[in-house]
Each structure stands twice: as structure tokens, then as C-alpha cells.
Design an enzyme around this catalytic site. Structure first.
Site, PDB file in Angstrom:
ATOM      1  N   HIS A  17      21.924  15.720 -35.629  1.00 52.86           N
ATOM      2  CA  HIS A  17      22.532  16.986 -35.194  1.00 52.86           C
ATOM      3  C   HIS A  17      21.531  18.113 -35.378  1.00 52.86           C
ATOM      4  O   HIS A  17      20.390  17.895 -35.787  1.00 52.86           O
ATOM      5  CB  HIS A  17      23.867  17.243 -35.899  1.00 52.86           C
ATOM      6  N   HIS A  20      19.303  18.410 -38.513  1.00 50.05           N
ATOM      7  CA  HIS A  20      18.131  17.521 -38.546  1.00 50.05           C
ATOM      8  C   HIS A  20      17.036  18.061 -37.621  1.00 50.05           C
ATOM      9  O   HIS A  20      15.853  18.048 -37.954  1.00 50.05           O
ATOM     10  CB  HIS A  20      18.516  16.108 -38.090  1.00 50.05           C
ATOM     11  N   CYS A 125      28.497   9.613 -56.645  1.00 51.83           N
ATOM     12  CA  CYS A 125      29.006   9.913 -55.295  1.00 51.83           C
ATOM     13  C   CYS A 125      28.312   8.994 -54.308  1.00 51.83           C
ATOM     14  O   CYS A 125      27.091   9.057 -54.144  1.00 51.83           O
ATOM     15  CB  CYS A 125      28.750  11.366 -54.891  1.00 51.83           C
ATOM     16  N   CYS A 128      26.379  11.041 -51.521  1.00 53.40           N
ATOM     17  CA  CYS A 128      25.102  11.633 -51.959  1.00 53.40           C
ATOM     18  C   CYS A 128      24.149  10.552 -52.436  1.00 53.40           C
ATOM     19  O   CYS A 128      22.962  10.804 -52.578  1.00 53.40           O
ATOM     20  CB  CYS A 128      25.278  12.562 -53.154  1.00 53.40           C
ATOM     21  N   CYS A 143      33.219  15.146 -55.780  1.00 51.60           N
ATOM     22  CA  CYS A 143      31.857  15.583 -55.459  1.00 51.60           C
ATOM     23  C   CYS A 143      31.921  17.013 -54.941  1.00 51.60           C
ATOM     24  O   CYS A 143      32.682  17.304 -54.025  1.00 51.60           O
ATOM     25  CB  CYS A 143      31.261  14.664 -54.391  1.00 51.60           C
ATOM     26  N   HIS A 146      30.588  16.881 -51.112  1.00 47.47           N
ATOM     27  CA  HIS A 146      31.378  16.189 -50.089  1.00 47.47           C
ATOM     28  C   HIS A 146      32.882  16.312 -50.276  1.00 47.47           C
ATOM     29  O   HIS A 146      33.657  15.904 -49.412  1.00 47.47           O
ATOM     30  CB  HIS A 146      30.984  14.706 -50.035  1.00 47.47           C
ATOM     31  N   LYS A 295      29.357  24.998 -43.152  1.00 47.17           N
ATOM     32  CA  LYS A 295      28.220  24.108 -42.953  1.00 47.17           C
ATOM     33  C   LYS A 295      28.482  23.263 -41.716  1.00 47.17           C
ATOM     34  O   LYS A 295      29.608  22.847 -41.471  1.00 47.17           O
ATOM     35  CB  LYS A 295      28.071  23.203 -44.170  1.00 47.17           C
ATOM     36  N   LYS A 298      28.862  16.507 -39.553  1.00 46.11           N
ATOM     37  CA  LYS A 298      29.611  15.602 -38.707  1.00 46.11           C
ATOM     38  C   LYS A 298      31.027  15.438 -39.232  1.00 46.11           C
ATOM     39  O   LYS A 298      31.987  15.452 -38.480  1.00 46.11           O
ATOM     40  CB  LYS A 298      28.901  14.253 -38.666  1.00 46.11           C
TER      41      LYS A 298
HETATM   42  O1  ME8 Z   1      19.678  13.738 -47.280  1.00 45.98           O
HETATM   43  N1  ME8 Z   1      21.281  23.130 -41.724  1.00 45.98           N
HETATM   44  O2  ME8 Z   1      19.445  12.665 -45.236  1.00 45.98           O
HETATM   45  P1  ME8 Z   1      20.396  13.526 -44.292  1.00 45.98           P
HETATM   46  C1  ME8 Z   1      19.981  22.895 -41.915  1.00 45.98           C
HETATM   47  N2  ME8 Z   1      18.260  10.667 -46.346  1.00 45.98           N
HETATM   48  N3  ME8 Z   1      19.480  21.686 -42.179  1.00 45.98           N
HETATM   49  C2  ME8 Z   1      20.319  20.662 -42.256  1.00 45.98           C
HETATM   50  C3  ME8 Z   1      21.701  20.826 -42.071  1.00 45.98           C
HETATM   51  C4  ME8 Z   1      22.173  22.138 -41.784  1.00 45.98           C
HETATM   52  N4  ME8 Z   1      23.439  22.418 -41.568  1.00 45.98           N
HETATM   53  N5  ME8 Z   1      22.285  19.624 -42.193  1.00 45.98           N
HETATM   54  C5  ME8 Z   1      21.306  18.729 -42.450  1.00 45.98           C
HETATM   55  C6  ME8 Z   1      19.239  12.830 -46.581  1.00 45.98           C
HETATM   56  N6  ME8 Z   1      20.110  19.341 -42.474  1.00 45.98           N
HETATM   57  C7  ME8 Z   1      18.297  11.817 -47.165  1.00 45.98           C
HETATM   58  C8  ME8 Z   1      16.938  12.456 -47.306  1.00 45.98           C
HETATM   59  S1  ME8 Z   1      14.357  12.408 -47.974  1.00 45.98           S
HETATM   60  C9  ME8 Z   1      13.389  11.455 -48.910  1.00 45.98           C
HETATM   61  C10 ME8 Z   1      15.892  11.583 -47.915  1.00 45.98           C
HETATM   62  C11 ME8 Z   1      18.812  18.687 -42.672  1.00 45.98           C
HETATM   63  O3  ME8 Z   1      20.457  12.776 -43.020  1.00 45.98           O
HETATM   64  C12 ME8 Z   1      18.098  19.209 -43.899  1.00 45.98           C
HETATM   65  O4  ME8 Z   1      16.729  18.933 -43.776  1.00 45.98           O
HETATM   66  O5  ME8 Z   1      21.649  13.868 -44.977  1.00 45.98           O
HETATM   67  C13 ME8 Z   1      18.683  18.348 -44.986  1.00 45.98           C
HETATM   68  O6  ME8 Z   1      17.900  18.371 -46.172  1.00 45.98           O
HETATM   69  C14 ME8 Z   1      18.665  17.011 -44.294  1.00 45.98           C
HETATM   70  O7  ME8 Z   1      19.028  17.315 -42.935  1.00 45.98           O
HETATM   71  C15 ME8 Z   1      19.611  15.968 -44.872  1.00 45.98           C
HETATM   72  O8  ME8 Z   1      19.558  14.853 -44.032  1.00 45.98           O
END
Ligand code: ME8
Length: 499
Positions: A17, A20, A125, A128, A143, A146, A295, A298
Site C-alpha cells: 500500500h 510501503h 503479539c 508485531c 497490543c 494492533h 493510520k 489494510k
Molecule cells: O514491519 N505511513 O513490515 P511491514 C508510512 N517486515 N509508512 C508506512 C505506513 C504508513 N501509514 N504503513 C507502513 C515490517 N509503512 C517488517 C520490517 S525490516 C527488517 C522488517 C511502511 O510490511 C514503513 O516503512 O509492516 C513501515 O516501517 C513499514 O512500512 C512496515 O512494513
């Protein structure tokens, strides 16, 4: 100089989304800018494919975890391409190259005496993939992130001696405050460290979808260590033949959002210290893009689809909007209306019109050749040192401030057109020399801002630079190219919206 920038690796159980896309675009802006400066750049992104949530999601869908992550890795790769990001490698934590290197590093941590066997008892969690401290637990043992009930876990597993690094971590950030940006995020990390660090599980015994420990294959590595290590392992096998580790490690910037601050600023450097590996140079923690005041997520069902925006307006418009609307580092609201306003007023009017007017006037009054003249001193003061100022801001990953500085110049050029009134000068042969100077200066100013804007607007600036007869992307100062270059008119770079 080498420059290594990373995004988080995203969970391979969901759809990409805008959040990301945001981190991906941010890292890409830095990567593109550093390439313009001639740096040796490596830009990494990828997917986080192990752990419980992925195994559970696969089971629900009646497919294997591998099938699930294969599908979503495809979707994330696609997202990276659609936002026009120029990553050098896409890592998947199910890559054999990653798995082998994770095992080697964790073996080293054990050899160095930071691993012991114990029983974990506490709250966890699953979303997380995080063991919660007392102050991270919401009402009714939920959590805080979440808002779901936490699991009470008790299991025999291997522990990592995180507590051994309390003093060293505190010193790391006190002595090198620039390592975590923005400053208020460093204070959060320091506050967490100063509360005292407990040892954490290094492995899990009740999950099988992960990297097995080589000395105890019934246990898989705790997914966060597996995931964090991607930044390091990728360099070992990304290029096939050459091991890039010496060339690019330690990373220049990890770009992440605030949700994963603790993992990156506490667990990750501690783990590297335990393995005897240098810690990353800097971590930039950006805020959340919010829809209204919520926020985007999804599970909350309020996601602005980046693919739709790109389909309609192009990736440049999205890249521009996100860093213009929300100050990089802060949380900020985005909206469709806000997007349309900035598209019209800033991209179409301020920049798009400046470009088409300038090229049209050079075509009309000077047969499409940028006249040769002295740069107008009226503009020199505003453009003096501009590339260096932008470089300094981008050295600090100040993506929004840098964009604002450039936009001041875009507006300055528009005012210059109004002040100089080339269409009046064109009527009088006696003003020919002045018209030469105005058209030279305007074209030159446009060339400078277009080069500076390239990282945010790669597609439209590439078209415009071609029209300006500018072949390379290197940053340049006002007045550094003499006149005489043939320029061409372009289609509108940002066509007006159709209702
Ligand atoms: O946490 N606004 O993966 P994830 C801005 N796999 N950035 C956002 C956002 C938002 N509303 N939502 C998500 C993980 N992000 C782990 C990470 S790293 C070694 C492992 C972005 O798929 C932002 O970069 O939940 C956030 O830190 C990341 O997506 C979380 O992605």
C-alpha cells in the site's frame, strides 16, 4: 564515496500500500540524488517472508507458505517498479543466499558468548512478532499497536544477551547523536534503552517456517533477527560474483517508519555488536501517512491505492505529493483533494507552465536556440550555492525541506518571467540584447531546477532535460552552461485533469 540505502523489507503476507510505497520512494530519492553526485550507490529493498503470520495466512488460504510469499514478493516487486524506484537488488528472506549468511552470523554471536538457553515467559503479539515489555501492554493485555489480545507464551528457547549492550548502545547515541534522525526519535530510542534492556528470545520452538539454528535445528530463528540481517546478508550475494560487503557496509541510511524503531535502533545494532560487525551509520525514522487522522492500514480498510494514483497521474505526481504534503519525518494527513490541488497548482502551473512557457518563448523568439548571454545577476543571488544547499539537506535526508528550497527557485523563475516580460522585449529590436539575456537566464534557471528536481520527478524531468538539450544528470550551478544549445518544445508535462 559509497552510499548504501535501504527500505524495510515488507511482510510477505499482504498487499503493498501507499505506506510501503512511501518508504520506497524516499529511499529512491536519496539513491537517485547520490548517483547524480557521482557516488557509488547501492539501494536495497525486499520482502520479509518468514514467521508465524505468514505461516498462518498460508494455512488459511490452503497453500504452502512458499507459495504465499512467492505471490506477494511478485506484488511488492511490481510496486517498486511502479513507483519508479531504482533498487539494485530485491532481497527475499527465503533466498538461500540469505539463509546461509544468517546462520553464519548467528553462529558467530553464539561463539562470542551472547547466546544461552532459557525459558521465555511473557506476552507476545503475533502481528508485531514482538515480545512485549510491561509498558508496551494495553488494557486487558492487548497490543497497543494492533489492539488485539496478546498471547501468553511460555517456551524453551535460545536467548540473546541484549542486556549486555545497554551501556554501549547508550554511548553510541549519546556520542553520535546524528545516528538517529529526526532528533526526537533518537530521544525515544535512548529512553527505551535507559529503561533497562531485558534479554530476548533468539529462537522459537513452536514455529517451523523460518531459518533453523544450525546447532539446534528444531528451533527457528526469531523472525526479527532473520529480517534485520537482510541489510547485511544481501551485499554478500546480490551481485552474484562480487561480494559487495566491504564496498557498501556499514549502510549509510536505513529508512523506516516509527513502528519499527525499537527493532532498528536497539535490537539491530546490539546484534551486530555481538557478531563483531560494524553498526549502520544512520537511521531515518519517518512518520505515518494518515488518511484523515487514522493510520492507513489494510486492517482498518482506509488505504489510498498508490497503483490507482499512478495509473491516473503517473508516478512522478505521487512521489512529489507525498514529500511535499507531509514533512518527511513527521506524521501527516493526505487526501485525494489535497493531491489534486497540489497537482494543479504546483506541478501543472508552477513547474509545468514554467517549462512550456520558457521553451515556447525560446522557440518563438530565437528559433529554438538558447541565446548566448551573460547570466542575469537578478537571478544569480537566488541561485547562488543552490546545489550545495540541496546537497546539504539531502545529506540529512531532509527530503521535504530540500524540495521546498527547490520550489522557492521554481517560483522565483515564474516571478522573473513576469518581471522581465520577454513578450514586451520581443516587440522592440532595441531590446534584443536584453531579451537574449532574459531567455538565456530563464532557460539556464529551468535547467538547474530540473536537474535538482530529478530525484522526485524522474520521468518528467528526463523528458524536460532532453528538450533542454541536457544530456547528463550531474548537478550544476546557474550559469555553468553557455548558450547556443538547441531546445525543443514539449507536450505539457502535467496535463490538466479531466473531470
Ligand atoms: O514491519 N505511513 O513490515 P511491514 C508510512 N517486515 N509508512 C508506512 C505506513 C504508513 N501509514 N504503513 C507502513 C515490517 N509503512 C517488517 C520490517 S525490516 C527488517 C522488517 C511502511 O510490511 C514503513 O516503512 O509492516 C513501515 O516501517 C513499514 O512500512 C512496515 O512494513
Amino acid at each position: 564515496m559509497s552510499f548504501y540505502v535501504t527500505t524495510p523489507i515488507f511482510y510477505g503476507n499482504g498487499d503493498p500500500h501507499l505506506g510501503h510505497a512511501y518508504s520506497t520512494m524516499a529511499a529512491d530519492i536519496l539513491a537517485r540524488h547520490m548517483r547524480q553526485r557521482g557516488e557509488d550507490v547501492f539501494f536495497l529493498t525486499g520482502t520479509d517472508e518468514h514467521g508465524e503470520p505468514i505461516a498462518q495466512a498460508a494455512e488459511k488460504q490452503g497453500i504452502t507458505p512458499q507459495e504465499l510469499v512467492d505471490r506477494s514478493a511478485g506484488r511488492f516487486r511490481d510496486m517498486v517498479g511502479k513507483v519508479n524506484a531504482t533498487n539494485d537488488f530485491f532481497i527475499r528472506t527465503t533466498d538461500q543466499g540469505h539463509i546461509e549468511r544468517v546462520q553464519a552470523v548467528v553462529n558467530k554471536v553464539k561463539e562470542n558468548g551472547y547466546v544461552y538457553e532459557g525459558t521465555y515467559e511473557g506476552w507476545y503479539c503475533p502481528r508485531c512478532a514482538d515480545f512485549k515489555n510491561e509498558n508496551e501492554i494495553g488494557p486487558g493485555d492487548t497490543c497497543l499497536i494492533h489492539e488485539i489480545p496478546l498471547d501468553r507464551e511460555s517456551e524453551q528457547n535460545w536467548f540473546f544477551k541484549l542486556s549486555a549492550f545497554e551501556t554501549e548502545l547508550e554511548r553510541l547515541y549519546e556520542e553520535n547523536p546524528e545516528r538517529i534522525q529526526p532528533d526526537f526519535r533518537r530521544n525515544e530510542a535512548l529512553a527505551f534503552i535507559r529503561q533497562g534492556l531485558n534479554d530476548i528470545s533468539l529462537s522459537r520452538s513452536q514455529i517451523s517456517w523460518g531459518v533453523p539454528l544450525s546447532w539446534d535445528p528444531d528451533q527457528v530463528m526469531y523472525v526479527w533477527f532473520d529480517a534485520l540481517l537482510n541489510y547485511y546478508t544481501a551485499l554478500g550475494y546480490a551481485s552474484g560474483e562480487e561480494d559487495l560487503t566491504d564496498r557498501f557496509w556499514p549502510a549509510s541510511w536505513h529508512i523506516i517508519a516509527k513502528d519499527i524503531l525499537k527493532f532498528h535502533t536497539v535490537y539491530w545494532p546490539a546484534f551486530l555488536m555481538a557478531a563483531g560487525i560494524e553498526v549502520p551509520q544512520r537511521i531515518f525514522i519517518h512518520g505515518y501517512l494518515l488518511m484523515g487522522d487514522k493510520k492507513m492500514s489494510k486492517s482498518l480498510g482506509n488505504v489510498l491505492d498508490p497503483f490507482e494514483v499512478i495509473e491516473k497521474f503517473g508516478a512522478d505526481a505521487l512521489r512529489f505529493y507525498c514529500f511535499r504534503e507531509v514533512s518527511f519525518g513527521q506524521d501527516g494527513s493526505i487526501s485525494t483533494e489535497g493531491f489534486e490541488t497540489r497537482y494543479e497548482t504546483e506541478l501543472a502551473n508552477d513547474f509545468g507552465n514554467l517549462a512550456s512557457r520558457t521553451l515556447a518563448m525560446v522557440t518563438r523568439y530565437r528559433d529554438g536556440v538558447q541565446p548566448d548571454a551573460e547570466p542575469d545577476p537578478l537571478l544569480a543571488a537566488d541561485f547562488d550555492g543552490a546545489p550545495a544547499r540541496i546537497e546539504a539537506l539531502l545529506d540529512e535526508a531532509q527530503l521535504s525541506q530540500a524540495l521546498e528550497e527547490i520550489w522557492v527557485l521554481v517560483r522565483r523563475l515564474n516571478r522573473y518571467v513576469e518581471e522581465a516580460q520577454p513578450w514586451v522585449l520581443a516587440k522592440n529590436e532595441a531590446d534584443a540584447a536584453r531579451l537574449d539575456q532574459v531567455l538565456y537566464s530563464l532557460t539556464e534557471g529551468l535547467r538547474i531546477v530540473t536537474l535538482l528536481l530529478h530525484p522526485w520527478l524522474p520521468e518528467s524531468t528526463a523528458k524536460l532535460l532532453e528538450a533542454l538539450g541536457q544530456e547528463d544528470l550531474g548537478l550544476a550551478g546557474y550559469g555553468s552552461r553557455a548558450g547556443g544549445t538547441k531546445v525543443e518544445k514539449t507536450e505539457p508535462l502535467f496535463p490538466k485533469l479531466q473531470e
